[in-house]
Design a protein around this motif. Structure first.
Motif, short mmCIF file in Angstrom:
data_model
loop_
_atom_site.label_atom_id
_atom_site.label_comp_id
_atom_site.label_asym_id
_atom_site.label_seq_id
_atom_site.Cartn_x
_atom_site.Cartn_y
_atom_site.Cartn_z
N ARG A 126 0.78 -1.16 -0.04
CA ARG A 126 -0.07 -0.27 0.15
C ARG A 126 0.88 1.24 0.05
O ARG A 126 1.63 1.58 0.88
CB ARG A 126 -0.84 0.05 1.33
CG ARG A 126 -1.91 -1.24 1.25
CD ARG A 126 -2.72 -1.05 2.65
NE ARG A 126 -3.50 -2.27 2.71
CZ ARG A 126 -4.29 -2.69 3.78
NH1 ARG A 126 -3.95 -1.96 5.06
NH2 ARG A 126 -5.02 -3.60 3.78
N ASP A 127 0.86 1.85 -1.08
CA ASP A 127 1.55 3.21 -1.02
C ASP A 127 3.05 3.14 -0.86
O ASP A 127 3.57 4.03 0.08
CB ASP A 127 0.70 4.25 -0.50
CG ASP A 127 -0.60 4.61 -0.82
OD1 ASP A 127 -0.52 4.64 -2.22
OD2 ASP A 127 -1.25 4.70 -0.06
N LEU A 128 3.68 2.00 -1.20
CA LEU A 128 5.07 1.37 -0.79
C LEU A 128 6.05 2.63 -1.21
O LEU A 128 6.08 2.91 -2.66
CB LEU A 128 5.35 0.19 -1.16
CG LEU A 128 6.45 -0.57 -0.47
CD1 LEU A 128 5.82 -0.65 1.27
CD2 LEU A 128 6.60 -1.71 -0.83
N GLU A 129 7.18 2.95 -0.66
CA GLU A 129 8.14 3.67 -1.02
C GLU A 129 9.44 3.17 -0.43
O GLU A 129 9.49 2.74 0.88
CB GLU A 129 8.06 5.22 -0.39
CG GLU A 129 6.98 6.06 -1.03
CD GLU A 129 6.88 7.54 -0.68
OE1 GLU A 129 8.00 7.91 -0.20
OE2 GLU A 129 5.78 8.17 -0.94
N VAL A 130 10.21 2.85 -1.13
CA VAL A 130 11.71 2.39 -0.72
C VAL A 130 12.84 3.40 -1.06
O VAL A 130 13.03 3.90 -2.40
CB VAL A 130 12.02 0.93 -1.31
CG1 VAL A 130 13.60 0.52 -1.29
CG2 VAL A 130 11.16 0.00 -1.02
N GLU A 131 13.65 3.74 -0.17
CA GLU A 131 14.83 4.85 -0.42
C GLU A 131 16.17 3.95 0.10
O GLU A 131 16.19 3.50 0.79
CB GLU A 131 14.58 5.98 0.35
CG GLU A 131 13.24 6.85 -0.12
CD GLU A 131 13.29 8.38 0.65
OE1 GLU A 131 13.79 8.43 1.53
OE2 GLU A 131 12.71 9.04 0.36
N ARG A 168 11.93 -7.46 -3.08
CA ARG A 168 12.76 -7.66 -1.81
C ARG A 168 12.23 -6.99 -0.84
O ARG A 168 12.46 -7.34 0.47
CB ARG A 168 13.97 -6.95 -2.13
CG ARG A 168 15.25 -7.73 -3.34
CD ARG A 168 16.32 -7.23 -3.54
NE ARG A 168 17.08 -6.56 -2.53
CZ ARG A 168 17.93 -7.41 -1.58
NH1 ARG A 168 18.15 -8.76 -1.88
NH2 ARG A 168 18.62 -7.11 -0.70
N ALA A 169 11.44 -5.83 -0.71
CA ALA A 169 10.66 -5.07 0.37
C ALA A 169 9.72 -6.07 0.76
O ALA A 169 9.65 -6.39 2.07
CB ALA A 169 10.01 -3.93 -0.30
N ALA A 186 10.66 3.23 3.17
CA ALA A 186 10.57 4.48 3.80
C ALA A 186 9.12 5.11 4.23
O ALA A 186 9.03 5.99 5.13
CB ALA A 186 11.35 5.44 2.71
N ALA A 187 8.19 4.59 3.32
CA ALA A 187 6.83 4.86 3.66
C ALA A 187 5.87 3.77 3.26
O ALA A 187 5.96 2.99 2.34
CB ALA A 187 6.57 6.15 3.05
N GLY A 188 4.62 3.88 3.60
CA GLY A 188 3.62 2.95 3.18
C GLY A 188 3.74 1.55 4.01
O GLY A 188 4.37 1.54 5.05
N SER A 189 2.98 0.49 3.35
CA SER A 189 2.97 -0.65 4.17
C SER A 189 2.83 -1.98 3.45
O SER A 189 2.32 -1.75 2.31
CB SER A 189 1.56 -0.51 5.25
OG SER A 189 0.49 -0.47 4.40
N ILE A 190 3.16 -2.95 4.00
CA ILE A 190 3.04 -4.37 3.37
C ILE A 190 2.13 -5.28 4.25
O ILE A 190 2.47 -5.13 5.52
CB ILE A 190 4.53 -5.00 3.18
CG1 ILE A 190 5.30 -4.06 2.12
CG2 ILE A 190 4.09 -6.52 2.58
CD1 ILE A 190 6.79 -4.50 2.37
N THR A 192 5.28 -4.82 7.61
CA THR A 192 6.32 -3.68 7.07
C THR A 192 7.52 -3.73 7.73
O THR A 192 8.85 -3.95 7.25
CB THR A 192 5.72 -2.38 7.17
OG1 THR A 192 4.44 -2.45 6.51
CG2 THR A 192 6.58 -1.60 6.10
N ARG A 193 7.51 -4.01 8.95
CA ARG A 193 8.63 -3.76 9.81
C ARG A 193 8.85 -4.62 11.12
O ARG A 193 8.59 -4.17 12.40
CB ARG A 193 8.74 -2.18 10.48
CG ARG A 193 8.96 -1.12 9.49
CD ARG A 193 9.02 0.29 9.95
NE ARG A 193 9.08 1.11 9.15
CZ ARG A 193 8.14 1.46 8.14
NH1 ARG A 193 6.71 1.13 8.36
NH2 ARG A 193 8.29 2.48 7.38
#
Length: 278
Positions: free
Chosen positions: A8-13, A55-56, A64-68, A76-77
Motif C-alpha cells: 500500500r503506497d509503498l516507498e523504498v529509498e 525484496r521489500a 521509507a513509507a507505506g505498508s506491506i 512492514t517492520r
C-alpha cells in the motif's frame, strides 16, 4: 476475494554514504495486491523497481513509507524473529539456479534444512523430501546428489522444491526462468502452474519478459521508474497494452516471423519518437 498480500503506497529509498547526497527513491507510492491461488505478474525493464518491490516484501529492502500487509497483518517492520517465523508463509525463488543452492550440500540436506528449522523429525523430513522431489518431477535418487550434478532447469526445480518445503501461501518468484534456455523455461513455467493448481499457492512473479508473464499470470502490473503504470488481466496487458511504456515492451518482445519482427521494430521506433516529442 480478499488479497492474501498487499503493498500500500509503498516507498523504498536507498541512502548514499555521502553526507549531502539525496537518497535514491527506488519505489514511489506502489500499490499491488495478490489474491490467494493467483499469479500477479510484475513486469518491467532492468531498473524499473520490480526486484526492489519483491525484496521489500521479503524484508530485504528499506521501506521509507507505506505498508506491506499479509493476510490482514502489517508486516512492514517485523523483528528478525518474527520475519523468520513468517518464512513459513512467504517464500522465494530467485533468478540464478547455479548460485542459489549450496554446492557442498546434498539435495536432501538442502531440502531438509528448512524442515529441521521448523522442528520436523528426521523421519518426517525424509518423507517430505521424497514428496517434494516427486512434486517437482525429480527421482528419489536425486536426494543423495550434489547441485553440480544437475542441469540449470533441474536446479531450479530443486529451488522450487525448497520454497515449497514449508507449504507457503505466497512465493515471490524473482526472474526464476531468465537464466534458462527457452525449452527449459516452458517446462519450469508449466511446473509452477501445476503446483499452483494442486497447492493453491499465490505467486508474485517478477520478470522483464512479457511472453513469460503472459504464459503464467492471471493479472499483470507494469513497473516503470519505480511506479506502477498499468494493471489489468494477463491477456489484456500482454496482448493489447494501453500505456506507451507497456506498448514499447510489447513491441520489443521477439517473434519468430522476421517480417512481423521488422514491423514491430519500426512501430517501436515510431512510438519512442512520438513519446519523445510529447
Amino acid at each position: 476475494m480478499n488479497p492474501v498480500l498487499e503493498a500500500r503506497d509503498l516507498e523504498v529509498e536507498y541512502r548514499s554514504k555521502r553526507v549531502r547526497a539525496k537518497p535514491f527513491q527506488a519505489l514511489r507510492g506502489v500499490s499491488i495486491e495478490v489474491r490467494a491461488g493467483e499469479t500477479l505478474g510484475l513486469v518491467g525493464e532492468s531498473g524499473s523497481g520490480k526486484t526492489t518491490l519483491g525484496r521489500a516484501i521479503l524484508g530485504l529492502a528499506p521501506v521509507a513509507a507505506g505498508s506491506i500487509v499479509y493476510d490482514g497483518r502489517d508486516i512492514t517492520r517485523l523483528r528478525r524473529a518474527e520475519r523468520r517465523e513468517l518464512g513459513r508463509e512467504i517464500q522465494a525463488v530467485f533468478q540464478d539456479p547455479y548460485s542459489s543452492l549450496s554446492p557442498s550440500m546434498t539435495i536432501e540436506s538442502i531440502l531438509t534444512e528448512p524442515l529441521a528449522a521448523a522442528g520436523a523429525s528426521k523421519k518426517d523430513a525424509r518423507a517430505k523430501v521424497l514428496d517434494l522431489l516427486d512434486r517437482v518431477g525429480l527421482p528419489s535418487v536425486a536426494r543423495s546428489r550434489l547441485p553440480r550434478e544437475f542441469s540449470g532447469g533441474q536446479r531450479q526445480r530443486i529451488a522450487i522444491a525448497r520454497a515449497l518445503a514449508l507449504d507457503p501461501r505466497v512465493i515471490v518468484c524473482d526472474e526464476p526462468v531468465s537464466a534458462l534456455d527457452l525449452s527449459t523455461q516452458e517446462r519450469v513455467l508449466d511446473l509452477f502452474i501445476e503446483i499452483q493448481e494442486r497447492a493453491g499457492v499465490a505467486y508474485l512473479f517478477i520478470s522483464h519478459d512479457l511472453s513469460v508473464v503472459r504464459h503464467i499470470s492471471h493479472r499483470v502490473a507494469v513497473m516503470h521508474r519505480g511506479e506502477i503504470v498499468e494493471t489489468g488481466s494477463g491477456d489484456q496487458v500482454t496482448s493489447a497494452p494501453m500505456h506507451p511504456y507497456t506498448q514499447r515492451l510489447f513491441l520489443a518482445a521477439p517473434v519468430s516471423d522476421p517480417d512481423v519482427q521488422r514491423e514491430r521494430r519500426q512501430q517501436r521506433r515510431d512510438l519512442v519518437l512520438g513519446v519523445g516529442r510529447d
